[in-house]
Design a protein around this motif. Structure first.
Motif, PDB file in Angstrom:
ATOM      1  N   SER A   1       0.661  -1.140   0.098  1.00 25.05           N
ATOM      2  CA  SER A   1      -0.500   0.031   0.100  1.00 25.05           C
ATOM      3  C   SER A   1       1.069   1.172  -0.163  1.00 25.05           C
ATOM      4  O   SER A   1      -0.143   2.304   0.353  1.00 25.05           O
ATOM      5  CB  SER A   1      -0.835  -0.185   1.149  1.00 25.05           C
ATOM      6  OG  SER A   1      -0.077   0.367   2.083  1.00 25.05           O
TER       7      SER A   1
ATOM      8  N   THR B   1       0.129   4.041  -2.401  1.00 22.24           N
ATOM      9  CA  THR B   1      -0.921   4.246  -2.847  1.00 22.24           C
ATOM     10  C   THR B   1      -2.255   5.564  -3.125  1.00 22.24           C
ATOM     11  O   THR B   1      -3.070   5.362  -3.257  1.00 22.24           O
ATOM     12  CB  THR B   1      -2.119   3.254  -2.755  1.00 22.24           C
ATOM     13  OG1 THR B   1      -2.425   3.581  -1.331  1.00 22.24           O
ATOM     14  CG2 THR B   1      -1.057   1.829  -2.874  1.00 22.24           C
TER      15      THR B   1
ATOM     16  N   ASP C   1       0.066   3.606  -9.668  1.00 21.46           N
ATOM     17  CA  ASP C   1       1.484   2.695 -10.178  1.00 21.46           C
ATOM     18  C   ASP C   1       2.499   2.703 -11.196  1.00 21.46           C
ATOM     19  O   ASP C   1       3.326   2.302 -12.117  1.00 21.46           O
ATOM     20  CB  ASP C   1       0.327   1.819 -10.927  1.00 21.46           C
ATOM     21  CG  ASP C   1      -0.478   2.444 -12.154  1.00 21.46           C
ATOM     22  OD1 ASP C   1      -0.411   3.699 -11.726  1.00 21.46           O
ATOM     23  OD2 ASP C   1      -0.976   2.080 -13.242  1.00 21.46           O
TER      24      ASP C   1
END
Length: 115
Positions: free
Chosen positions: A45, A48, A54
């Motif tokens: 995590s 995020t 990403d």
């Protein structure tokens, strides 16, 4: 069910040291598992909270096989050149944690400060 409980209590009374060692080992194993799963959860995590998480990548350069305090010291001009001329990198930053505690960004419109 009654026989199983009777056998359990008999074993606990008869072999106290072995039972205590088994319970301590099981407790240590569960504690280690929980700590490892917390680390896995953190790693999965991390970052995020950013909209396109990403697309974030970290490059850590270390010459020695063992991590050192200073890591690898490269000249700023070289790093700016590499960040600017690598097609896959849209924006990059240079961060030397523990040495200067300052981050430098290659985009002059974006300034980063730790103060």
């Amino acid at each position: 069910m009654n026989t199983i409980l009777r056998n359990l209590f008999y074993t606990l009374r008869r072999f106290r040291t072995a039972s205590c060692l088994n319970l301590l080992g099981l407790s240590a194993a569960f504690a280690a598992f929980v700590v490892m799963m917390m680390k896995v959860g953190y790693e999965r995590s991390f970052n995020t909270c950013y909209p396109e998480a990403d697309r974030i990548a970290i490059l850590d350069i270390n010459i020695d096989e063992e991590p050192s305090y200073f890591g690898c010291v490269l000249p700023r001009g070289f790093l700016d050149y590499v960040i600017g001329n690598t097609p896959g990198i849209e924006c990059g930053s240079i961060y030397a944690k523990g040495i200067f505690d300052v981050a430098f960004c290659t985009d002059p419109d974006k300034s980063i400060s730790n103060n």
